[in-house]
Design a protein around this motif. Structure first.
Motif, PDB file in Angstrom:
ATOM      1  N   ILE A  10      -2.055  62.336  76.699  1.00  0.00           N
ATOM      2  CA  ILE A  10      -2.340  61.401  77.798  1.00  0.00           C
ATOM      3  C   ILE A  10      -2.778  62.195  79.024  1.00  0.00           C
ATOM      4  O   ILE A  10      -2.201  63.245  79.333  1.00  0.00           O
ATOM      5  N   CYS A  11      -3.778  61.697  79.723  1.00  0.00           N
ATOM      6  CA  CYS A  11      -4.335  62.374  80.903  1.00  0.00           C
ATOM      7  C   CYS A  11      -3.226  62.701  81.917  1.00  0.00           C
ATOM      8  O   CYS A  11      -2.329  61.888  82.135  1.00  0.00           O
ATOM      9  N   PRO A  12      -3.310  63.879  82.562  1.00  0.00           N
ATOM     10  CA  PRO A  12      -2.228  64.262  83.486  1.00  0.00           C
ATOM     11  C   PRO A  12      -2.420  63.765  84.910  1.00  0.00           C
ATOM     12  O   PRO A  12      -1.672  64.156  85.790  1.00  0.00           O
ATOM     13  N   TYR A  13      -3.421  62.959  85.178  1.00  0.00           N
ATOM     14  CA  TYR A  13      -3.678  62.594  86.574  1.00  0.00           C
ATOM     15  C   TYR A  13      -3.137  61.219  86.944  1.00  0.00           C
ATOM     16  O   TYR A  13      -1.964  61.068  87.166  1.00  0.00           O
ATOM     17  N   CYS A  14      -3.970  60.190  86.976  1.00  0.00           N
ATOM     18  CA  CYS A  14      -3.495  58.959  87.620  1.00  0.00           C
ATOM     19  C   CYS A  14      -2.659  58.097  86.680  1.00  0.00           C
ATOM     20  O   CYS A  14      -2.580  58.325  85.481  1.00  0.00           O
ATOM     21  N   GLY A  15      -2.057  57.056  87.270  1.00  0.00           N
ATOM     22  CA  GLY A  15      -1.152  56.179  86.526  1.00  0.00           C
ATOM     23  C   GLY A  15      -1.833  55.246  85.542  1.00  0.00           C
ATOM     24  O   GLY A  15      -1.164  54.429  84.920  1.00  0.00           O
ATOM     25  N   THR A  16      -3.158  55.376  85.375  1.00  0.00           N
ATOM     26  CA  THR A  16      -3.821  54.559  84.359  1.00  0.00           C
ATOM     27  C   THR A  16      -3.357  54.995  82.965  1.00  0.00           C
ATOM     28  O   THR A  16      -3.195  54.164  82.075  1.00  0.00           O
ATOM     29  N   GLY A  17      -3.163  56.303  82.784  1.00  0.00           N
ATOM     30  CA  GLY A  17      -2.600  56.775  81.520  1.00  0.00           C
ATOM     31  C   GLY A  17      -3.583  56.736  80.370  1.00  0.00           C
ATOM     32  O   GLY A  17      -3.268  56.256  79.268  1.00  0.00           O
ATOM     33  N   CYS A  18      -4.796  57.268  80.583  1.00  0.00           N
ATOM     34  CA  CYS A  18      -5.804  57.277  79.524  1.00  0.00           C
ATOM     35  C   CYS A  18      -5.442  58.269  78.415  1.00  0.00           C
ATOM     36  O   CYS A  18      -4.934  59.362  78.697  1.00  0.00           O
ATOM     37  N   GLY A  19      -5.781  57.900  77.183  1.00  0.00           N
ATOM     38  CA  GLY A  19      -5.586  58.801  76.060  1.00  0.00           C
ATOM     39  C   GLY A  19      -6.784  59.724  75.904  1.00  0.00           C
ATOM     40  O   GLY A  19      -7.927  59.323  76.167  1.00  0.00           O
ATOM     41  N   LEU A  45     -13.540  58.305  79.818  1.00  0.00           N
ATOM     42  CA  LEU A  45     -12.713  59.055  80.769  1.00  0.00           C
ATOM     43  C   LEU A  45     -13.457  59.169  82.092  1.00  0.00           C
ATOM     44  O   LEU A  45     -14.688  59.175  82.118  1.00  0.00           O
ATOM     45  N   CYS A  46     -12.722  59.298  83.183  1.00  0.00           N
ATOM     46  CA  CYS A  46     -13.369  59.583  84.469  1.00  0.00           C
ATOM     47  C   CYS A  46     -13.520  61.109  84.586  1.00  0.00           C
ATOM     48  O   CYS A  46     -13.003  61.861  83.752  1.00  0.00           O
ATOM     49  N   PRO A  47     -14.216  61.611  85.613  1.00  0.00           N
ATOM     50  CA  PRO A  47     -14.421  63.067  85.691  1.00  0.00           C
ATOM     51  C   PRO A  47     -13.112  63.858  85.692  1.00  0.00           C
ATOM     52  O   PRO A  47     -13.043  64.940  85.103  1.00  0.00           O
ATOM     53  N   HIS A 178      -8.519  55.068  90.359  1.00  0.00           N
ATOM     54  CA  HIS A 178      -8.072  54.663  89.013  1.00  0.00           C
ATOM     55  C   HIS A 178      -9.292  54.148  88.239  1.00  0.00           C
ATOM     56  O   HIS A 178      -9.364  52.953  87.869  1.00  0.00           O
ATOM     57  N   PRO A 179     -10.283  55.016  88.001  1.00  0.00           N
ATOM     58  CA  PRO A 179     -11.574  54.520  87.507  1.00  0.00           C
ATOM     59  C   PRO A 179     -11.516  53.751  86.181  1.00  0.00           C
ATOM     60  O   PRO A 179     -12.304  52.821  85.983  1.00  0.00           O
ATOM     61  N   LEU A 180     -10.607  54.123  85.295  1.00  0.00           N
ATOM     62  CA  LEU A 180     -10.597  53.397  84.010  1.00  0.00           C
ATOM     63  C   LEU A 180      -9.884  52.058  84.114  1.00  0.00           C
ATOM     64  O   LEU A 180     -10.052  51.191  83.250  1.00  0.00           O
ATOM     65  N   PHE A 181      -9.142  51.829  85.184  1.00  0.00           N
ATOM     66  CA  PHE A 181      -8.715  50.461  85.508  1.00  0.00           C
ATOM     67  C   PHE A 181      -9.899  49.745  86.155  1.00  0.00           C
ATOM     68  O   PHE A 181     -10.181  48.583  85.851  1.00  0.00           O
TER      69      PHE A 181
HETATM   70 FE1  SF4 Z   1      -7.177  60.276  83.909  1.00  0.00          FE
HETATM   71 FE2  SF4 Z   1      -9.266  59.152  85.074  1.00  0.00          FE
HETATM   72 FE3  SF4 Z   1      -7.924  57.845  83.185  1.00  0.00          FE
HETATM   73 FE4  SF4 Z   1      -6.842  58.207  85.594  1.00  0.00          FE
HETATM   74  S1  SF4 Z   1      -8.657  56.983  85.113  1.00  0.00           S
HETATM   75  S2  SF4 Z   1      -5.820  58.513  83.623  1.00  0.00           S
HETATM   76  S3  SF4 Z   1      -7.588  60.245  86.127  1.00  0.00           S
HETATM   77  S4  SF4 Z   1      -9.112  59.732  82.914  1.00  0.00           S
END
Ligand code: SF4
Length: 686
Positions: A10-19, A45-47, A178-181
């Motif tokens: 799971i992505c280590p950045y925002c609370g969206t929690g993308c795989g 994924l976002c950048p 939170h780009p993927l939201f």
């Molecule tokens: Fe990671 Fe971007 Fe998804 Fe947030 S929106 S979890 S930063 S890939």
């Protein structure tokens, strides 16, 4: 032969929690590949996520414990020496008074590390002084939604937003943060939803809106109360929902009746025609969702702002159905989990209150100990104030960087320098680490197993792809060693892996009780609450009842209080702080070469008219001052910010926004500091 593997995590950045999949070649993470089946981001994924691996093998990773010498220099030490020193110093200070020690847990870290941090604080030291960055992020969400709905978390899952007829976004720039939201908001729009955005900045999210309401930072309660007054005056409230499912409506009516359009225009500086238009759109929709983020929470009245969003949703019956709800977008990857795990001075895991004797007995039974007392401990900013005043003598900070991230940097530095003993456990030398007596090298993302809980309460497995560098260790292993050296019963800290910690945690955490490793292996994982092993998890909350014991939602009307510091002749502008598309905080994204190339330094956004008055040109280096400090920073002259306001992203230590922000007044309900508003002046440089 080259060995290559994909490790889903799971992505280590925002609370969206993308795989995503970490691509590992010969024990090195060399890239990221989309995880197509992942339900949150469906292979996108976002950048930040796309280049998230770039910090893992950096040469400046901490690889050995460091002990500060009398000359102020750090010297490498063995684990034996470093943990002996930590155990000895914490033991001495604990013997004077356990409450002289404070802990900051790490919301970037897996739940298992956070659980052990609060267990160490409470069981080994005997203090409830344990908190984390949610305090100055979504602390008001926990406080505000718990008071109104009985549960301080997002009401719906992310996917639900696509079913909305109207999406009302206030204080959230999700297209960048939170780009993927944000992608789901775009889908909602494509499905026919109307988008309303209220924000002092004309952000990329605002540019999607059908109605954009510019308003003054800090005017949220006046704006939301005015919306509710219009709804009641027009008879658009949901009488049946109010009668059957809520309490305290009369009091709400009394309070919001004072907020007419004139008052809203005066306080929030909002265009009243747009306010009426947006209110009608929201109130008449069959399914209307509210989305907010730190623009709502980071105020000294943050909990009031949150409660006002909940009041608005209940007033119109927009709760308990897909496409509705109150949807706070959590900041860090695991800030929801950090709250769930009890890294809060008021709560054990699962939001069980430390003042609740039954909850204390349950935890004591599980941990086979007697807990010190039932009084809540200190919050993040209170610990900093107490350290500056000499009342906190030691701090143990895991993975947080308050010198960069917390308000009023000079005050935080004063507090760190005033401590008798500071332990910092991190993956890089942080701004805070420079003030530490002992720095312990921690394993990072991709180097350990565990779970993250994203903003929609989805508990997901994170997996180990490679070994930590040098002698770095997983947080819970480090704390286990120190606990045993401090005399803790080894049986109570004998874990062989993260799964054993998770299993202990779920025994005392009702929301997680039905989860186990096997059930979490599926990409869908599980949303809490999940009370037993047959329960499917709960994406949509408050369907028929709220989470209060009597099942009723509670209107919590709020009066406008406003910011603690307003512009005046000396400091005529409102400073607000934000995040950007390419950076999260600092230590990780700024060490990702691709992301740092995109945005290598900070800037101050200033409206074209304000810049003209000051004779400031785009990209010119300017001085920004507040009552607490000053920085030099390039100007970004733009029409995308309200006149009279300036904005500085918070990621850049060399022009740190928090040199200027204030921690003087805290939200009485959540202890949030006023990160989104302070008075400032911009000066042309000689
Ligand atoms: Fe990671 Fe971007 Fe998804 Fe947030 S929106 S979890 S930063 S890939």
């Amino acid at each position: 032969m080259v060995e290559m593997k994909y490790v889903p995590t799971i992505c280590p950045y925002c609370g969206t929690g993308c795989g995503l999949n970490l691509v590992v070649v010969d024990e090195k993470v060399v890239g990221v590949e989309p995880w197509k089946r992942h339900p949150v981001n469906e292979g996108k994924l976002c950048p930040k996520g796309m280049f998230s691996h770039e910090f893992i093998h950096r040469e400046d990773r901490l690889t050995k414990p460091l002990i500060k010498q009398p000359n102020g220099e750090f010297k490498e030490a063995s684990w034996e020496e470093a943990t002996d020193l930590v155990a000895k110093k914490l033991g001495e200070i604990k013997d004077e008074n356990p409450d002289n020690i404070g802990f900051l847990a790490c919301a970037r870290s897996p739940n298992e590390n956070i659980y052990i941090t609060q267990k160490f604080a409470r069981k080994v030291i005997g203090t409830h002084n344990v908190d984390h960055c949610a305090r100055i992020c979504h602390g008001p969400t926990v406080a505000g939604l718990a008071r109104t709905f009985g549960s301080g978390a997002m009401t719906n899952d992310f996917k639900s937003i696509e079913e909305a007829d109207v999406v009302f976004i206030i204080g959230s720039n999700n297209m960048e943060a939170h780009p993927l939201f944000g992608r789901r908001v775009i889908r909602a729009k494509k499905n026919g939803a109307k988008i309303i955005v209220a924000d002092p900045r004309f952000t990329p999210t605002a540019k999607l809106a059908d109605i954009y309401m510019e308003f003054r930072s800090g005017g949220d309660v006046a704006l939301l109360n005015a919306m509710m007054k219009i709804i009641i005056d027009e008879g658009l409230q949901d009488d049946e929902f109010i009668k059957d499912r809520t309490k305290n409506y009369q009091r709400l009516k009394e309070v919001v009746s004072k907020y007419d359009l004139k008052k809203a225009a005066e306080i929030a500086e909002v265009n009243v025609e747009k306010l009426v238009e947006a209110t009608m759109l929201y109130a008449k929709a069959d399914k209307a969702a509210i989305v907010y983020s730190l623009g709502i929470t980071e105020h000294r009245h943050g909990a009031d702002n949150v409660m006002s969003t909940a009041n608005l949703a209940m007033l119109t019956g927009n709760i308990g159905r897909n496409g509705t709800g109150v949807n706070p977008l959590r900041g860090q990857n695991n800030v929801q989990g950090a709250c769930d795990m009890g890294a809060l001075p008021t709560d054990y895991p699962g939001y069980q209150k430390v003042v609740d004797v039954d909850a204390t007995r349950l935890v004591e039974q599980n941990w086979t100990c007697t807990l010190n007392d039932c009084a809540p401990g200190l919050t993040v900013v209170e610990m900093i104030h107490a350290a500056a005043a000499g009342d906190i003598k030691a701090m143990y900070i895991t993975g947080e960087d308050p010198v960069l991230s917390d308000p009023d940097t000079n005050h935080v530095i004063e507090a760190m320098e005033n401590l008798d003993f500071l332990v910092v456990q991190d993956i890089f030398m942080s701004e805070t680490g420079k003030y530490a007596d002992v720095v312990l090298p921690a394993a990072g993302w991709g180097e350990q197993e565990g779970t993250f809980t994203n903003g929609e309460r989805r508990v997901q497995l994170v997996r180990k792809a490679v070994n930590p560098p040098g002698e770095a260790k997983v947080d819970w292993e480090i704390m286990k060693e120190i606990a045993v050296k401090m005399g803790a019963d080894p049986e109570q800290f004998t874990y062989n892996n993260a799964e054993e910690i998770f299993d202990e945690m779920r025994e005392i955490t009702p929301q997680y009780k039905g989860m186990n490793r096997e059930r979490l292996e599926r990409p869908e994982a599980l949303h809490w609450p999940c009370p037993d092993e047959n329960h499917p998890g709960t994406g949509l909350m408050h369907v028929n009842t709220f989470a209060h014991p009597d099942g009723m939602g509670v209107f919590e009307p709020a009066e406008y209080i406003g910011p603690s510091e307003l512009p005046d002749d000396s400091y005529p502008l409102i400073l607000t702080t934000t995040r950007t598309l390419f950076h999260y905080h600092a230590s990780m994204t700024r060490r990702c070469k691709t992301l740092d190339n995109e945005l290598p330094t900070g800037y101050v956004e200033i409206h074209t008219n304000d810049a003209k008055k000051l004779g400031i040109l785009n990209r010119e280096l300017v001085k920004v001052k507040s009552r607490r400090g000053e920085i030099e920073i390039p100007a970004r002259v733009t029409d995308d910010i309200k006149e009279g306001e300036i904005n500085i992203p918070m990621h850049f230590a060399e022009c740190a926004a928090n040199m200027l922000t204030t921690s003087k007044e805290l939200d009485p309900k959540s202890k949030m500091a006023e990160l989104k508003v302070c008075a400032a002046v911009v000066e042309k440089m000689e």
